[in-house]
Design an enzyme around this catalytic site. Sequence first.
Site, short mmCIF file in Angstrom:
data_model
loop_
_atom_site.label_atom_id
_atom_site.label_comp_id
_atom_site.label_asym_id
_atom_site.label_seq_id
_atom_site.Cartn_x
_atom_site.Cartn_y
_atom_site.Cartn_z
N ARG A 104 0.80 -1.10 0.14
CA ARG A 104 -0.15 -0.06 0.08
C ARG A 104 0.95 1.24 -0.06
O ARG A 104 1.55 1.23 0.99
CB ARG A 104 -0.99 -0.14 1.35
CG ARG A 104 -2.26 0.56 0.98
CD ARG A 104 -2.99 0.46 2.67
NE ARG A 104 -2.39 1.06 3.62
CZ ARG A 104 -2.93 1.36 4.63
NH1 ARG A 104 -4.37 1.30 4.54
NH2 ARG A 104 -2.65 1.86 5.75
N THR A 108 -0.55 7.70 -0.85
CA THR A 108 -2.19 7.53 -1.52
C THR A 108 -2.94 6.48 -0.98
O THR A 108 -4.07 6.47 -1.31
CB THR A 108 -1.86 7.27 -3.39
OG1 THR A 108 -1.47 5.87 -3.35
CG2 THR A 108 -1.07 8.15 -3.69
N ASP A 200 1.14 -2.55 12.10
CA ASP A 200 1.58 -2.86 10.70
C ASP A 200 1.71 -4.50 10.95
O ASP A 200 2.55 -5.05 11.40
CB ASP A 200 2.70 -2.21 10.53
CG ASP A 200 2.63 -2.57 9.05
OD1 ASP A 200 2.84 -1.64 8.14
OD2 ASP A 200 3.09 -3.79 8.50
N ASP A 203 4.87 -5.89 9.38
CA ASP A 203 6.09 -5.68 10.23
C ASP A 203 6.17 -6.28 11.38
O ASP A 203 6.99 -7.01 12.01
CB ASP A 203 5.99 -4.09 10.48
CG ASP A 203 6.64 -3.25 9.36
OD1 ASP A 203 7.25 -3.59 8.56
OD2 ASP A 203 6.31 -1.97 9.41
#
Length: 209
Positions: A104, A108, A200, A203
């Site tokens: 991603r 944006t 995340d 991660d």
Amino acid sequence: MGKVFICDHPLIQHKLTFIRDVNTKTKDFRDYVDEVATLMAYEITRNIPLEKVKVRTPVSDADGKIISGRMLGLIPILRAGLGMVDGILKLLPAAKVGHIGLYRDPETLQPVEYYVKLPTDVTERELIVIDPMLATGGSANASIQLLKERGCNQIKLMCLIAAPEGVKAVQEEHPDIDIYVAAIDDRLDEHGYIIPGLGDAGDRLFGTK
Ligand SMILES: O=P(O)(O)OC[C@H]1O[C@H](OP(=O)(O)OP(=O)(O)O)[C@H](O)[C@@H]1O
Ligand SMILES: O=c1cc[nH]c(=O)[nH]1
Ligand SMILES: [Mg+2]
């Protein structure tokens, strides 16, 4: 409209709490994600058809039932979807695995494709697209679109945590898709992260931050 199934089994909810916990370290995070994926595979297969067979026990004949002729495919969205693959394969070992690489864009929030490798018979398979996080829904929608463009038409989506925005986006763009989640959280923040979420997922699975 696709249905949304919340997998609220106590074992799933228990483990999801440890997955969310900021103090859960990489190895335990990975183990919990793996375990929840197995439990969610149990839920997602609840209604698959069975076929009657005869079986011989040590003492007599018996009527048995087996799952037969199901051609399944798991489609993890890289990277984070990888964390759920082995857990599902424990229950569905004959499934083939196709990979869709998307990240991603942090500005944006649009998905950027970088890798696709699918089983050659993917169009004949019932597919489960796997990703721990359904945030804006951009990555899931792009993956489902990519599969449909290649001729796939039996697709489910399995995520650990969804934002209401992501559920709505998938339902609007792909109303034929059923979604299985362990939780639907409150909202997205201004960076597109799920609140409260788990941070995340990629991660935390791979220790990259
Ligand atoms: O619903 P969306 O707004 O598209 O967000 C969800 C996506 O974001 C994360 O991937 P990320 O881009 O961080 O890639 P990674 O798995 O490699 O970390 C997550 O694993 C989803 O794929
Ligand atoms: O909360 C979020 C949103 C997108 N991707 C993640 O890994 N976590
Ligand atoms: Mg990530």
